[in-house]
Design a protein around this motif. Structure first.
Motif, short mmCIF file in Angstrom:
data_model
loop_
_atom_site.label_atom_id
_atom_site.label_comp_id
_atom_site.label_asym_id
_atom_site.label_seq_id
_atom_site.Cartn_x
_atom_site.Cartn_y
_atom_site.Cartn_z
N GLN A 1 -2.41 -11.22 10.08
CA GLN A 1 -1.87 -10.22 9.16
C GLN A 1 -0.67 -9.54 9.83
N MET A 18 1.50 -6.16 9.47
CA MET A 18 1.36 -4.83 8.87
C MET A 18 2.68 -4.08 9.07
N PHE A 50 1.62 -5.36 3.66
CA PHE A 50 0.82 -6.33 4.41
C PHE A 50 1.25 -7.74 4.02
N LEU A 80 4.13 0.95 3.38
CA LEU A 80 3.27 0.00 4.10
C LEU A 80 3.14 -1.29 3.29
N ASP A 123 0.00 -11.77 4.83
CA ASP A 123 -0.90 -12.72 5.48
C ASP A 123 -0.07 -13.96 5.75
N SER A 152 -3.81 -7.87 13.68
CA SER A 152 -2.54 -7.67 12.99
C SER A 152 -1.39 -7.63 13.97
N GLN A 182 5.33 -1.27 8.61
CA GLN A 182 5.33 0.15 8.30
C GLN A 182 6.77 0.67 8.27
N SER A 213 0.88 -1.17 0.00
CA SER A 213 0.00 0.00 0.00
C SER A 213 0.92 1.22 0.00
N PHE A 259 2.21 -5.57 14.30
CA PHE A 259 2.97 -4.44 13.80
C PHE A 259 4.44 -4.70 14.14
N SER A 288 -5.98 -3.45 12.35
CA SER A 288 -5.88 -2.53 11.21
C SER A 288 -7.10 -1.61 11.21
#
Length: 71
Positions: free
Chosen positions: A24, A26, A13, A11, A15, A66, A28, A7, A68, A60
């Protein structure tokens, strides 16, 4: 890694699945030391890879459970 989605440039993601559960990740860019480190690290991860993640749990914006990661 079951699937990988981006994204933007800051970012990513992932799975992941294990023991019949889906989660998930995530990732960053603001948790990396630099944008170059973030990019080079995540360019090496592909679908089907086995990865380890150290981070904190959360949700999320869509409410999906998720992790992080910071490592």
């Amino acid at each position: 890694v079951y699937t990988k989605r981006t994204s933007g440039s800051k970012l990513i993601f992932y799975d992941i699945q294990g023991m019949g559960q889906k989660l998930q990740v995530m990732a960053q860019a603001n948790y990396a030391e630099s944008q170059d480190e973030f990019t080079s690290t995540h360019d090496q991860i592909y679908n089907g890879d086995l990865i380890g993640v150290v981070g904190f749990p959360g949700r999320s914006k869509k409410g999906e459970l998720s992790i992080f990661p910071y490592e």
